[in-house]
Design an enzyme around this catalytic site. Structure first.
Site, PDB file in Angstrom:
ATOM      1  N   HIS A  54       0.859  -1.183   0.000  1.00  0.00           N
ATOM      2  CA  HIS A  54       0.000   0.000   0.000  1.00  0.00           C
ATOM      3  C   HIS A  54       0.894   1.232   0.000  1.00  0.00           C
ATOM      4  CE1 HIS A  54      -3.760  -2.141   1.821  1.00  0.00           C
ATOM      5  NE2 HIS A  54      -3.123  -2.904   0.934  1.00  0.00           N
ATOM      6  N   GLU A  56       1.015   3.847   1.796  1.00  0.00           N
ATOM      7  CA  GLU A  56       1.508   4.237   3.115  1.00  0.00           C
ATOM      8  C   GLU A  56       2.647   3.320   3.561  1.00  0.00           C
ATOM      9  OE1 GLU A  56      -2.991   5.059   3.047  1.00  0.00           O
ATOM     10  OE2 GLU A  56      -1.612   3.551   2.256  1.00  0.00           O
ATOM     11  N   CYS A  84      -6.050   2.123   5.756  1.00  0.00           N
ATOM     12  CA  CYS A  84      -6.757   0.894   6.113  1.00  0.00           C
ATOM     13  C   CYS A  84      -6.120   0.323   7.393  1.00  0.00           C
ATOM     14  CB  CYS A  84      -6.665  -0.112   4.969  1.00  0.00           C
ATOM     15  SG  CYS A  84      -5.013  -0.821   4.767  1.00  0.00           S
ATOM     16  N   CYS A  87      -2.374  -0.402   7.102  1.00  0.00           N
ATOM     17  CA  CYS A  87      -1.549   0.799   7.122  1.00  0.00           C
ATOM     18  C   CYS A  87      -1.535   1.447   8.499  1.00  0.00           C
ATOM     19  CB  CYS A  87      -2.029   1.771   6.061  1.00  0.00           C
ATOM     20  SG  CYS A  87      -1.822   1.110   4.385  1.00  0.00           S
TER      21      CYS A  87
END
Length: 157
Positions: A54, A56, A84, A87
């Site tokens: 992801h 992040e 999410c 993260c």
């Protein structure tokens, strides 16, 4: 919110938008310390065949490498969308001071990324999860932790 927050958020959103043009996911993030850009990240899940890539997490990994430290205390993560649970866990382990995001989980859901389901899942008992998570203790289950505690050069985190 400050003017700097807006500038860094715009950078994260621009990274996300550019990533879509490059056939990546619509997520971007930057890690900043003070007024210094430490790292950038874009969603690389489909590009790298890595469900943990992801934006992040990519930005956090890059920042830790750039600073040669696993702790990002003193830093802020700016991200194009609400993190999410994956993260958020990375944010907590990295000890970031702040997270500032532009779009929220509802915007992500409208875009086909229903992180709401994962947020909701974390509030459910494990018996309701779609994956079985069980413990099976072995006689040496705690051996790695005993070795860690006995290790003279361990660095607490």
């Amino acid at each position: 919110m400050t003017v700097d927050d807006d500038v860094w958020l715009q950078r994260a959103v621009a990274l996300a938008t550019q990533n879509v043009a490059d056939d990546g996911g619509p997520f971007g993030a930057v890690v900043v310390r003070g007024e210094e850009l430490i790292s950038c990240g874009q969603n690389r899940v489909t590009r790298d065949h890595d469900p943990t890539a992801h934006a992040e997490v990519v930005a956090i990994r890059a920042a830790c490498q750039a600073l040669d430290d696993f702790s990002l205390a003193g830093c802020t993560l700016y991200t194009s969308c609400e993190p999410c649970p994956l993260c958020l866990a990375a944010v907590l382990w990295a000890r970031l001071d702040r997270v500032v995001y532009a779009a929220d989980r509802h915007d992500a859901a409208r875009g086909g990324f229903d992180d709401r389901a994962f947020h909701d899942l974390m509030e459910q008992p494990r018996s309701a999860w779609p994956v079985e998570v069980t413990v099976q203790r072995t006689p040496d289950a705690t051996a790695p932790f005993e070795a860690w505690l006995a290790h003279e050069r361990r660095r607490e985190y």
